[in-house]
Design a protein around this motif. Structure first.
Motif, PDB file in Angstrom:
ATOM      1  N   GLY A   1     -10.271   8.007  -7.482  1.00 14.05           N
ATOM      2  CA  GLY A   1      -8.846   6.851  -7.499  1.00 14.05           C
ATOM      3  C   GLY A   1      -7.810   8.117  -8.633  1.00 14.05           C
ATOM      4  O   GLY A   1      -8.278   8.595  -8.949  1.00 14.05           O
TER       5      GLY A   1
ATOM      6  N   GLU B   1      -3.904   0.118  -3.651  1.00 14.30           N
ATOM      7  CA  GLU B   1      -4.425  -1.239  -4.014  1.00 14.30           C
ATOM      8  C   GLU B   1      -4.612  -1.372  -5.342  1.00 14.30           C
ATOM      9  O   GLU B   1      -5.367  -2.961  -5.557  1.00 14.30           O
TER      10      GLU B   1
ATOM     11  N   ASN C   1      -2.449   5.935  -0.898  1.00 21.60           N
ATOM     12  CA  ASN C   1      -2.504   4.156  -0.523  1.00 21.60           C
ATOM     13  C   ASN C   1      -2.976   3.452  -1.269  1.00 21.60           C
ATOM     14  O   ASN C   1      -4.363   3.607  -2.078  1.00 21.60           O
TER      15      ASN C   1
ATOM     16  N   GLU D   1     -10.788   8.438  -1.631  1.00 20.65           N
ATOM     17  CA  GLU D   1     -11.683   7.610  -0.927  1.00 20.65           C
ATOM     18  C   GLU D   1     -12.890   8.579  -0.735  1.00 20.65           C
ATOM     19  O   GLU D   1     -12.976   9.814  -0.653  1.00 20.65           O
TER      20      GLU D   1
ATOM     21  N   SER E   1       0.950  -1.354  -0.333  1.00 16.59           N
ATOM     22  CA  SER E   1       0.087   0.120  -0.035  1.00 16.59           C
ATOM     23  C   SER E   1       1.255   0.950  -0.142  1.00 16.59           C
ATOM     24  O   SER E   1       0.365   1.733  -0.579  1.00 16.59           O
TER      25      SER E   1
ATOM     26  N   ARG F   1     -13.782   2.720  -1.821  1.00 19.90           N
ATOM     27  CA  ARG F   1     -12.398   2.885  -2.338  1.00 19.90           C
ATOM     28  C   ARG F   1     -12.755   3.044  -4.193  1.00 19.90           C
ATOM     29  O   ARG F   1     -13.043   1.600  -4.403  1.00 19.90           O
ATOM     30  N   HIS F   2     -12.611   4.340  -4.532  1.00 20.37           N
ATOM     31  CA  HIS F   2     -13.025   4.094  -6.089  1.00 20.37           C
ATOM     32  C   HIS F   2     -11.943   3.210  -7.086  1.00 20.37           C
ATOM     33  O   HIS F   2     -12.727   3.162  -8.023  1.00 20.37           O
TER      34      HIS F   2
ATOM     35  N   ARG G   1      -6.296   4.207  -4.004  1.00 18.70           N
ATOM     36  CA  ARG G   1      -7.418   3.822  -4.075  1.00 18.70           C
ATOM     37  C   ARG G   1      -8.675   5.132  -4.563  1.00 18.70           C
ATOM     38  O   ARG G   1      -9.815   4.553  -4.288  1.00 18.70           O
TER      39      ARG G   1
ATOM     40  N   GLU H   1     -11.516  -6.988  -3.843  1.00 21.70           N
ATOM     41  CA  GLU H   1      -9.804  -6.188  -3.783  1.00 21.70           C
ATOM     42  C   GLU H   1      -9.312  -7.109  -4.938  1.00 21.70           C
ATOM     43  O   GLU H   1      -7.544  -6.628  -4.774  1.00 21.70           O
TER      44      GLU H   1
ATOM     45  N   SER I   1     -10.120  -0.219  -6.294  1.00 21.80           N
ATOM     46  CA  SER I   1      -9.582  -1.539  -5.457  1.00 21.80           C
ATOM     47  C   SER I   1      -8.787  -2.815  -6.460  1.00 21.80           C
ATOM     48  O   SER I   1      -8.086  -3.369  -5.432  1.00 21.80           O
TER      49      SER I   1
END
Length: 313
Positions: free
Chosen positions: A184, A159, A157, A179, A125, A216-217, A177, A281, A219
């Motif tokens: 994202g 993802e 972060n 938020e 991450s 989370r746009h 990601r 995810e 993942s």
């Protein structure tokens, strides 16, 4: 009177037969959705990254072997595992031993290296990438080297991470990601995996129209053979959920004749499916087919897999 009754009975019978035919056609047109397969219970059994192991095939009798990443953080907790799927059987989960460096914290994405069977890249991450070689017979994954994605900061972060080979060069795409109100952010760049060095990246943003809360746009993401970019989005309302996810055809990744990368994101991403009750995810595509695999990290509820037609492929 008898003739009228006979005609009524015949008409009713014909109507019933017609209704039965339409019911059968409707059932054929709407087959039962494939079920999620649980692959572990508890917060250390979630799936945060997926890659297909060579030799896997799509079909009723063929097996699918998957390398999965887990976002565990404490010493002694599993980071990578092999999962074998066979139609009609329970998934077989085999934890792998991490070799060559200290086990990382919070692996969030994984993809196979095109043209190099047995080699993979996992991304944590914080933006650290791990170039890995899988030895399935020995039950190990060995680190060949590490890198950091360009521009990584403490505010990011990551993802999503994917690799594709276009124009005889390796192209990587990775994503913070985002938020809620912050979308994202996707980046794409040529990657020299031998030197573990990137060219200057191009950047675009992605905002999932659904889920609407705790979203989370990005993942995870994967790149199809044609360059189509598929993105999953997920809502995370804490370790006990509730969770919700969606899958999108988000755009394309392409390389022109001069080697310039173009990262094109749809203004209105095309929805490919919604999946209530799970936090997707991880995405993977089976080679030479339209079958894809979705993986979840449902926190305290563990992890699950689902094979779908189309979807991320």
């Amino acid at each position: 009177m008898h003739m009228i009754k006979s005609r009524y009975t015949a008409a009713a019978t014909a109507l019933a037969c017609t209704a039965s035919l339409f019911a059968a056609q409707s059932a054929t047109a709407r087959p039962a959705a494939p079920a999620w397969q649980q692959v572990g219970d508890g917060i250390t059994s979630g799936i945060s990254g997926l890659a297909v192991v060579p030799g896997s095939r799509a079909g009723r009798t063929d097996r699918t072997d998957l390398l999965v990443a887990r976002d565990n953080k404490k010493p002694g907790e599993n980071r990578l595992a092999l999962i074998r799927l066979r139609p009609g059987d329970r998934p077989q989960v085999r934890p792998l031993t991490w070799r060559g460096s200290r086990a990382p914290a919070d692996l969030e994405a994984l993809d196979a290296v095109p043209g190099r069977p047995g080699e993979y890249v996992a991304l944590a991450s914080a933006g650290t990438g791990y170039h890995l070689r899988l030895d399935a017979a020995a039950g190990t994954a060995r680190v060949l080297g590490t890198f950091t994605v360009p521009g990584a900061s403490e505010d990011d972060n990551y993802e999503g991470f994917a690799l594709t080979s276009q124009g005889h060069r390796l192209v990587s795409v990775w994503a913070d990601r985002g938020e809620d109100s912050r979308p994202g952010t996707l980046h794409a760049a040529h990657l020299d995996l031998t030197r573990r060095a990137f060219a200057a990246p191009v950047t675009a943003t992605f905002r999932a129209p659904y889920p609407a809360e705790h979203v989370r746009h990005v993942s995870d993401l994967k790149i199809g053979a044609s360059g189509a970019l598929k993105v999953s989005a997920a809502s995370d309302n804490g370790d006990d959920g509730p969770f919700d996810s969606a899958l999108y055809d988000a755009g394309t990744v392409s390389v022109d004749g001069r080697g310039t990368i173009r990262l094109t994101i749809r203004q209105s991403p095309k929805p490919l499916g919604r999946y209530a009750g799970h936090k997707i995810e991880a995405l993977a595509c089976l080679p030479h087919s339209r079958h894809g695999v979705l993986g979840t990290d449902d926190e305290n509820a563990g992890g699950a897999l689902r094979t779908v037609v189309g979807g991320p492929c």
